[in-house]
Design an enzyme around this catalytic site. Structure first.
Site, PDB file in Angstrom:
ATOM      1  CG  HIS A 134      71.834  13.819  -8.658  1.00 57.30           C
ATOM      2  ND1 HIS A 134      73.257  13.636  -8.645  1.00 57.30           N
ATOM      3  CD2 HIS A 134      70.404  13.192  -8.277  1.00 57.30           C
ATOM      4  CE1 HIS A 134      72.213  12.265  -9.909  1.00 57.30           C
ATOM      5  NE2 HIS A 134      70.995  12.240  -9.929  1.00 57.30           N
TER       6      HIS A 134
ATOM      7  NE  ARG B  46      74.625   3.278 -16.887  1.00 58.29           N
ATOM      8  CZ  ARG B  46      74.287   1.977 -15.533  1.00 58.29           C
ATOM      9  NH1 ARG B  46      75.177   1.131 -16.295  1.00 58.29           N
ATOM     10  NH2 ARG B  46      73.204   2.456 -15.359  1.00 58.29           N
TER      11      ARG B  46
ATOM     12  CG  ASN C 143      74.775  10.708 -15.540  1.00 56.38           C
ATOM     13  OD1 ASN C 143      73.892  10.495 -15.051  1.00 56.38           O
ATOM     14  ND2 ASN C 143      76.313  10.283 -15.022  1.00 56.38           N
TER      15      ASN C 143
ATOM     16  CD  GLU D 187      65.321  10.151 -15.369  1.00 55.31           C
ATOM     17  OE1 GLU D 187      65.654  10.226 -15.739  1.00 55.31           O
ATOM     18  OE2 GLU D 187      65.536  10.735 -13.832  1.00 55.31           O
TER      19      GLU D 187
ATOM     20  CE  LYS E 137      70.243   3.536 -17.572  1.00 58.01           C
ATOM     21  NZ  LYS E 137      69.646   3.742 -16.041  1.00 58.01           N
TER      22      LYS E 137
ATOM     23  CE  LYS F  83      75.526   4.978 -13.383  1.00 61.96           C
ATOM     24  NZ  LYS F  83      75.229   6.287 -14.051  1.00 61.96           N
TER      25      LYS F  83
ATOM     26  CG  HIS G 149      70.857  13.048 -13.626  1.00 61.03           C
ATOM     27  ND1 HIS G 149      69.900  13.697 -14.566  1.00 61.03           N
ATOM     28  CD2 HIS G 149      70.161  12.066 -12.894  1.00 61.03           C
ATOM     29  CE1 HIS G 149      68.914  12.475 -14.702  1.00 61.03           C
ATOM     30  NE2 HIS G 149      68.968  11.767 -13.901  1.00 61.03           N
TER      31      HIS G 149
ATOM     32  CD  GLU H 260      78.399   7.662 -15.613  1.00 57.00           C
ATOM     33  OE1 GLU H 260      77.521   6.580 -14.777  1.00 57.00           O
ATOM     34  OE2 GLU H 260      78.962   8.378 -14.948  1.00 57.00           O
TER      35      GLU H 260
ATOM     36  CG  HIS I 152      65.218  11.107  -9.293  1.00 52.03           C
ATOM     37  ND1 HIS I 152      66.501  12.242  -8.991  1.00 52.03           N
ATOM     38  CD2 HIS I 152      65.450  10.951 -10.486  1.00 52.03           C
ATOM     39  CE1 HIS I 152      66.906  11.766  -9.828  1.00 52.03           C
ATOM     40  NE2 HIS I 152      66.820  10.284 -10.573  1.00 52.03           N
TER      41      HIS I 152
ATOM     42  NE  ARG J 206      83.454 -10.436   1.126  1.00 49.36           N
ATOM     43  CZ  ARG J 206      84.162 -11.809   2.021  1.00 49.36           C
ATOM     44  NH1 ARG J 206      83.333 -12.783   1.962  1.00 49.36           N
ATOM     45  NH2 ARG J 206      84.955 -10.979   3.328  1.00 49.36           N
TER      46      ARG J 206
END
Ligand code: NAD
Length: 366
Positions: free
Chosen positions: A254, A243, A247, A186, A226, A144, A250, A236, A267, A122
């Site tokens: 993606h 945030r 993206n 990026e 960032k 993330k 993206h 987000e 990527h 956990r």
């Protein structure tokens, strides 16, 4: 200047942490591990295979600090199978809650290792040790973490902040040019969505490379951006974008990665193309002018990122992949657009026909 003299802080209350950036920051990694051991806390390392084979002297030093699991290079490692191998490694080495995991590699190992740390027992402490440009300017910062599943990228994961980030720019000297350029996507993205002066600086500088004198400053600026965005909207949730604006490119990117097959486009290559598609969309919506779109295209080309699909992939498949994206809300596709260069916004609704037109314009097949 010593490695510990400057850093960028991600401010998140009692979960705040520092990002160290510089040529000799690897000393800091060893010191962090050593001070954990002196507190009777054990360390474990998950390391990217491409990094470990290229940086034998650093790897030899790591061995003194704890068990090491080498993970296969590439996007396909962000999988349930590799996650399970990390859990087995941690359990076999009796890693308990007092221990600390170091994720050493690019975004793949950072995302996978971070998610293993978030979920094993956990949650155990972890550090990010980014070794690619992309991970130094983006993925190692902000917490993330996650893996891909067949339905899409990063669909399983957690927000889980590291205890710190150690970016040693010397590591970049063994990175391939293609991977370096992928990271530049990026960097360009951060300039476009947040900081026109960063974008202009990129235009003025000659092509960046791993030993370019300006590179540490550019990495630092990206981390500041960032950190500011994440500090203001960690999960987000901001209604004004927050945030989610990170993206930019993206939703398109993606989908390209997913439909072309993970690994076909790096990527950053998919994101570079996604930035061009987002710029095109912004122009069609009346925000950007043609001359702005040309500036974005020139920057993407400067870093040898694709400006068209390499093979025609299907428009319906791409749109379908977009519908599985995390950014979909109540069935509506959500895109990040550019109000102008240096300022992004959330586009609430886009006509499907427009998306089809844009994708076709970049070589997708109806
Ligand atoms: N968590 C986030 O916020 C976030 C943000 C952006 C991207 N990402 C994720 O990051 C991933 C891409 O990261 P990436 O571009 O770093 O790819 P990567 O981790 O696959 O690394 C790229 C390649 O570089 C090699 N490598 C790594 N370090 C090296 C070094 N110093 N010398 C030589 N070779 C080295 C690796 O073996 C690999 O082949 C994607 O999965 C993407 O989804 C996550």
């Amino acid at each position: 200047m010593n490695w510990y003299e400057t850093s960028v802080e991600v401010e998140l209350g009692d979960r705040s942490y520092l990002i160290w950036i510089g040529e000799d920051v690897e000393e800091g990694i060893l010191q962090a591990a050593s001070s954990l051991l002196s507190e009777n806390r054990r360390c474990a390392f998950v390391v990217d295979a491409g990094f470990s084979s290229n940086q034998p002297s650093f790897m030899a030093q790591l061995q003194d600090f704890g068990p090491i699991l080498i993970l296969p290079a590439g996007e396909t490692s962000k999988s349930l199978a590799q996650l399970s191998s990390v859990y087995d490694f941690l359990a076999k080495n009796a890693i308990d809650r007092s221990c600390c995991l170091f994720a050493v590699g690019g975004g793949v190992v950072g995302d996978l290792g971070g998610f293993a740390a978030a979920s094993y027992l956990r949650g155990i402490d972890y550090y990010q040790v980014p070794t690619t440009l992309l991970s130094m300017v983006d993925s190692s910062v902000g917490g993330k973490t996650g893996i891909n599943i067949a339905a899409g990228k990063n669909l399983v994961g957690a927000f889980f902040q590291p205890r710190g980030v150690y970016s040693s720019t010397r590591f970049l000297t063994t990175l391939s040019e293609r991977d370096f350029n992928s990271g530049m996507a990026e960097v360009i993205k951060h300039g476009l969505l947040y900081d026109l002066s960063l974008f202009e600086k990129l235009e003025q500088l000659d092509r960046l490379h791993p030993t370019h004198a300006e590179l540490p400053r550019i990495i630092r600026r990206n981390c500041e951006i960032k950190a500011a965005v994440v500090g203001a909207d960690e999960r987000e949730q901001s209604a004004s974008g927050g945030r989610a604006l990170l993206n930019l490119g993206h939703t398109f990117g993606h989908a390209i990665e997913n439909v072309a097959g993970y690994g076909e486009y790096l990527h950053g290559e998919a994101i570079g193309l996604g930035l061009l598609m987002a710029a095109d969309l912004s122009k069609r919506l009346g925000n950007l002018q043609e001359k702005d779109v040309i500036r974005v295209r020139e920057m993407v080309r400067r870093y040898a990122l694709p400006d068209n699909l390499r093979q025609p992939i299907s428009v319906p498949d791409l749109v379908n992949a977009m519908r599985h994206d995390k950014k979909v809300k109540r069935g509506t596709l959500r895109f990040v657009g550019l109000q102008k260069l240096g300022q992004a916004y959330i586009i609430q609704e886009v006509d499907d026909a427009l998306i089809h037109e844009i994708l076709s314009g970049f070589g997708a097949a109806e």
